[in-house]
Design an enzyme around this catalytic site. Structure first.
Site, PDB file in Angstrom:
ATOM      1  N   GLY A  89     -21.727 -23.713   1.868  1.00 32.97           N
ATOM      2  CA  GLY A  89     -23.083 -24.121   2.057  1.00 32.97           C
ATOM      3  C   GLY A  89     -23.539 -23.864   3.572  1.00 32.97           C
ATOM      4  O   GLY A  89     -22.352 -23.384   4.498  1.00 32.97           O
ATOM      5  N   ARG A  90     -24.472 -24.317   4.141  1.00 35.05           N
ATOM      6  CA  ARG A  90     -24.895 -24.321   5.483  1.00 35.05           C
ATOM      7  C   ARG A  90     -24.041 -25.501   6.295  1.00 35.05           C
ATOM      8  O   ARG A  90     -23.946 -25.492   7.432  1.00 35.05           O
ATOM      9  CB  ARG A  90     -26.250 -24.431   5.632  1.00 35.05           C
ATOM     10  N   GLU A  93     -21.406 -25.221   9.086  1.00 35.31           N
ATOM     11  CA  GLU A  93     -21.667 -24.688  10.158  1.00 35.31           C
ATOM     12  C   GLU A  93     -21.969 -25.695  11.273  1.00 35.31           C
ATOM     13  O   GLU A  93     -21.664 -25.344  12.419  1.00 35.31           O
ATOM     14  CB  GLU A  93     -23.040 -23.839   9.917  1.00 35.31           C
ATOM     15  N   CYS A 119     -15.807 -21.629  -0.013  1.00 33.59           N
ATOM     16  CA  CYS A 119     -16.865 -20.838   0.755  1.00 33.59           C
ATOM     17  C   CYS A 119     -16.994 -20.958   1.818  1.00 33.59           C
ATOM     18  O   CYS A 119     -15.936 -20.719   2.680  1.00 33.59           O
ATOM     19  CB  CYS A 119     -18.183 -21.290  -0.155  1.00 33.59           C
ATOM     20  N   HIS A 120     -17.978 -21.511   2.707  1.00 28.99           N
ATOM     21  CA  HIS A 120     -18.142 -21.780   4.021  1.00 28.99           C
ATOM     22  C   HIS A 120     -17.529 -22.792   4.635  1.00 28.99           C
ATOM     23  O   HIS A 120     -17.508 -23.285   5.718  1.00 28.99           O
ATOM     24  CB  HIS A 120     -19.691 -21.815   4.449  1.00 28.99           C
ATOM     25  N   TYR A 139     -15.964 -17.408   1.421  1.00 29.69           N
ATOM     26  CA  TYR A 139     -17.183 -16.503   1.516  1.00 29.69           C
ATOM     27  C   TYR A 139     -16.703 -15.423   2.228  1.00 29.69           C
ATOM     28  O   TYR A 139     -16.179 -15.548   3.548  1.00 29.69           O
ATOM     29  CB  TYR A 139     -18.441 -16.906   1.693  1.00 29.69           C
TER      30      TYR A 139
END
Length: 188
Positions: A89-90, A93, A119-120, A139
């Site tokens: 997800g975000r 980050e 993923c992320h 991802y």
């Protein structure tokens, strides 16, 4: 399988399925999971985002649920845990900007404890400098970060996962069956 104590590092706009599904699955099979976020305490929640694959050139994003944290970031010691889960997800980050988070991630690699990232989540692994020479799925948009950090990007099907030593990674939530099965195998 003996019960393990697992740390989940997450944050606002973590991917909904990639947070809730492993959290609930690991509890279901008898492990304990402490979900934490920097600057938040047990009982606080993080917002989740739902990433979906609807035929566009990248995923779409919608607001998800609130996920309640059950431990306090500032009070945990990674040495007390047997394994680590990093949802995508975000959240990765911005979590990768936190030195305490990066130190926690490094702990699991220096002690060779199982780590599952999806993923992320690879953004956090790359920032922590733990991917040198390791196969890592993520991802596809995270491929440059995996490669630039010395990792070997594993280009696999969206419903597949890869294990390299203590690290299990996958591209996105459609890989949950493979990703969680491989992680559970490391937890034995």
């Amino acid at each position: 399988m003996s019960n393990k104590k697992i740390l989940m590092i997450t944050g606002d706009f973590t991917e909904d399925y990639e947070t809730m599904v492993p959290f609930q699955t690991l509890l279901t099979v008898g492990h304990s999971v402490d979900a934490v976020c920097p600057d938040k305490v047990s009982g606080d929640s993080v917002a989740t985002a739902i990433h979906d694959f609807e035929g566009d050139q990248t995923y779409t994003e919608k607001r998800g649920h609130n996920f309640t944290l059950n431990a306090t970031f500032s009070e945990i010691d990674p040495a007390d845990y047997d394994a680590l889960v990093i949802p995508g997800g975000r959240a990765p980050e911005y979590l990768r900007l936190n030195p305490a988070v990066l130190a926690m991630v490094r702990h699991f690699f220096t002690t060779n404890k199982p780590v599952a990232a999806i993923c992320h989540g690879a953004q956090l692994l790359a920032a922590a400098g733990v991917l040198e020479g390791r196969k890592c799925s993520a991802y596809p948009a995270c491929m440059p970060e995996v490669n630039q950090s010395g990792g070997i990007y594993a280009e696999i099907a969206i419903d597949a996962a890869v294990t390299d030593g203590n690290l299990v990674t996958a591209p996105a939530w459609p890989a949950h069956p493979a990703w969680l099965a491989q992680f559970l195998a490391l937890l034995k």
